[in-house]
Structure formats: C-alpha cells, structure tokens
Design a protein around this motif. Structure first.
Motif, PDB file in Angstrom:
ATOM      1  N   UNK A  62       0.820  -1.210   0.000  1.00 13.72           N
ATOM      2  CA  UNK A  62       0.000   0.000   0.000  1.00 13.72           C
ATOM      3  C   UNK A  62       0.855   1.263   0.000  1.00 13.72           C
ATOM      4  N   UNK A  63       2.125   1.164   0.436  1.00 17.03           N
ATOM      5  CA  UNK A  63       3.012   2.333   0.471  1.00 17.03           C
ATOM      6  C   UNK A  63       3.345   2.852  -0.925  1.00 17.03           C
ATOM      7  N   UNK A  64       3.008   2.072  -1.939  1.00 23.12           N
ATOM      8  CA  UNK A  64       3.254   2.551  -3.298  1.00 23.12           C
ATOM      9  C   UNK A  64       2.547   3.862  -3.586  1.00 23.12           C
ATOM     10  N   UNK A  65       1.387   4.085  -2.979  1.00 25.18           N
ATOM     11  CA  UNK A  65       0.582   5.261  -3.329  1.00 25.18           C
ATOM     12  C   UNK A  65       1.131   6.577  -2.778  1.00 25.18           C
ATOM     13  N   UNK A  66       1.501   6.689  -1.492  1.00 29.06           N
ATOM     14  CA  UNK A  66       2.089   7.973  -1.064  1.00 29.06           C
ATOM     15  C   UNK A  66       3.396   8.291  -1.770  1.00 29.06           C
ATOM     16  N   UNK A  67       4.203   7.258  -2.051  1.00 29.02           N
ATOM     17  CA  UNK A  67       5.452   7.499  -2.771  1.00 29.02           C
ATOM     18  C   UNK A  67       5.165   7.895  -4.214  1.00 29.02           C
ATOM     19  N   UNK A  68       4.125   7.317  -4.802  1.00 27.31           N
ATOM     20  CA  UNK A  68       3.739   7.680  -6.170  1.00 27.31           C
ATOM     21  C   UNK A  68       3.347   9.148  -6.268  1.00 27.31           C
ATOM     22  N   UNK A  69       2.685   9.663  -5.245  1.00 28.84           N
ATOM     23  CA  UNK A  69       2.270  11.064  -5.245  1.00 28.84           C
ATOM     24  C   UNK A  69       3.496  11.991  -5.267  1.00 28.84           C
ATOM     25  N   UNK A  70       4.518  11.644  -4.489  1.00 32.97           N
ATOM     26  CA  UNK A  70       5.762  12.417  -4.507  1.00 32.97           C
ATOM     27  C   UNK A  70       6.420  12.307  -5.887  1.00 32.97           C
TER      28      UNK A  70
END
Length: 223
Positions: A46-54
């Motif tokens: 699930x951590x893919x999404x906050x890192x994707x936003x950056x």
C-alpha cells in the motif's frame, strides 16, 4: 532480506548512471521515487501510493523543463488516480493487506481500446498544432497508454502490467532520444519490474481464484 538487497542495488545503479551522465537533481529525485513506487506496486504494498504522489510531482517539473507536455499533463491525472487507487486498494480487502487482483472483461477492454485511439489522436494533434512539443504524437501515445495502465492499476486489474510493459519499451527509446539518460535507464529497470509484477500478480490471482472455487464447492456441499 533478498528483496531489500535487490532494491538497494537498483538504487545504486540509478545513482551511478545519474552521476556519470550529470543528471539534474529533479531527475534523480523522480527516478529514485519512481523506482520505489513501481517496486512496491509489483509487491502489492500500500506504500506505493504515497510514494507515487511524490514521484508524480517530481516528474511534472522535469517534463515541463524538457517540453514533453503530454507527459507533464499526465502527471496531473496520475496524481488523481494515485489518490483514488490508494482508496480502492484499501476497500473490499477482507483480512488481506490490499484488495485482491481482478481481471478485465471484454466490454472494458473494448472501451479502453477506443479511448486509446481517440485520445491519442486528439492529444497528439493539440500538441502538434498549439505547442512546441518535441515529438507530439509519440508523446501523446505513450502518455495515453500510461493513463490507461494507471487506471487499471488503481482498480487492481491484472492487465495493467501488459500496458506498462509496452509503455516501458517505448519510453526507453523516447527518453534516450531526449538525452534523459537516467530516466531511460530507469525505464529499463521498470521493464524488468513490470514483467516481475505480471508474473507475481498472475500467480496471486490464480491462487485467489482457486481458493474461491474451493470455498464455493464447500458451501455447496454444506448447504
């Protein structure tokens, strides 16, 4: 432990290419966060999404600088779909960490095929006529494929990986042509991760589908 060593090795390789090609700070930030996001996606974290936003914020400014306007605009859509995907992956997951993988149906496949043809044509024409875009139609085609892949990824649909593989192959050539050597090398790595993601997601989908069939049979006999 093995996975951590692998991702660390890939990061070191990217930084080495960045150093020898004198890449900008924003390109280095975009490539490293992009690598982390894609790796986490393949591993269904699930951590893919906050890192994707950056990551999309970094790519937005990088593409603006090199006049790849379709790719720049694409980051706005990616930002929205990243937030949406974050929400979707957290729903209907039961006791699992993320929502189970699904596959598309023929209706969705046909709709997306039509979307790719129409959107690429219109977007490429707009870029060609109204901007100083470097390679408008290829830029628009890759951007449209990427948007389609991100849409499928947000809904956790297996076929997203086929689109990402095609995007990666085309992007390697385009970014090398634009002298974004670190980004081009990153897409070589993305290609490998996309193939790995396809294999892992397909295995997980097969396992989940088989378990669902078994449970249905149990319910049938119990009932």
């Amino acid at each position: 432990m093995k996975q951590n060593v692998t991702i660390a090795g890939l990061l070191i390789a990217i930084l080495a290419v960045a150093y020898y090609t004198s890449s900008s700070t924003i390109e280095i930030a975009a490539t490293t966060t992009g690598l982390a996001a894609v790796w986490l996606t393949a591993k269904e974290k699930i951590w893919t999404w906050p890192i994707s936003i950056i990551n999309v914020a970094c790519f937005f400014y990088m593409f603006l600088d090199v006049k790849l306007y379709a790719d720049m605009t694409l980051q706005v859509f990616f930002f929205i779909l990243s937030i949406y995907g974050w929400i979707i992956w957290m729903t209907k997951r039961g006791e699992a960490a993320v929502r189970p993988t699904r596959v598309w149906n023929m209706k969705l496949a046909a709709l997306l095929g039509g979307f790719i043809v129409i959107f690429t044509t219109v977007w490429g024409l707009v870029l060609d006529v109204y901007t100083d875009a470097s390679i408008p139609y290829l830029d628009a085609f890759i951007a449209t494929l990427s948007l389609t892949a991100q849409f499928l990824l947000s809904y956790k649909i297996l076929q997203n990986w086929y689109f990402w593989i095609l995007v990666d192959v085309l992007s390697i050539g385009m970014y090398f042509y634009k002298e974004l050597y670190t980004t081009s090398f990153l897409y070589v790595i993305f290609l490998g991760i996309a193939i790995m993601g396809l294999v892992d997601w397909k295995r997980e989908y097969t396992r989940t589908a088989a378990a669902a069939v078994t449970q249905d049979e149990v319910n049938h006999y119990v009932g």
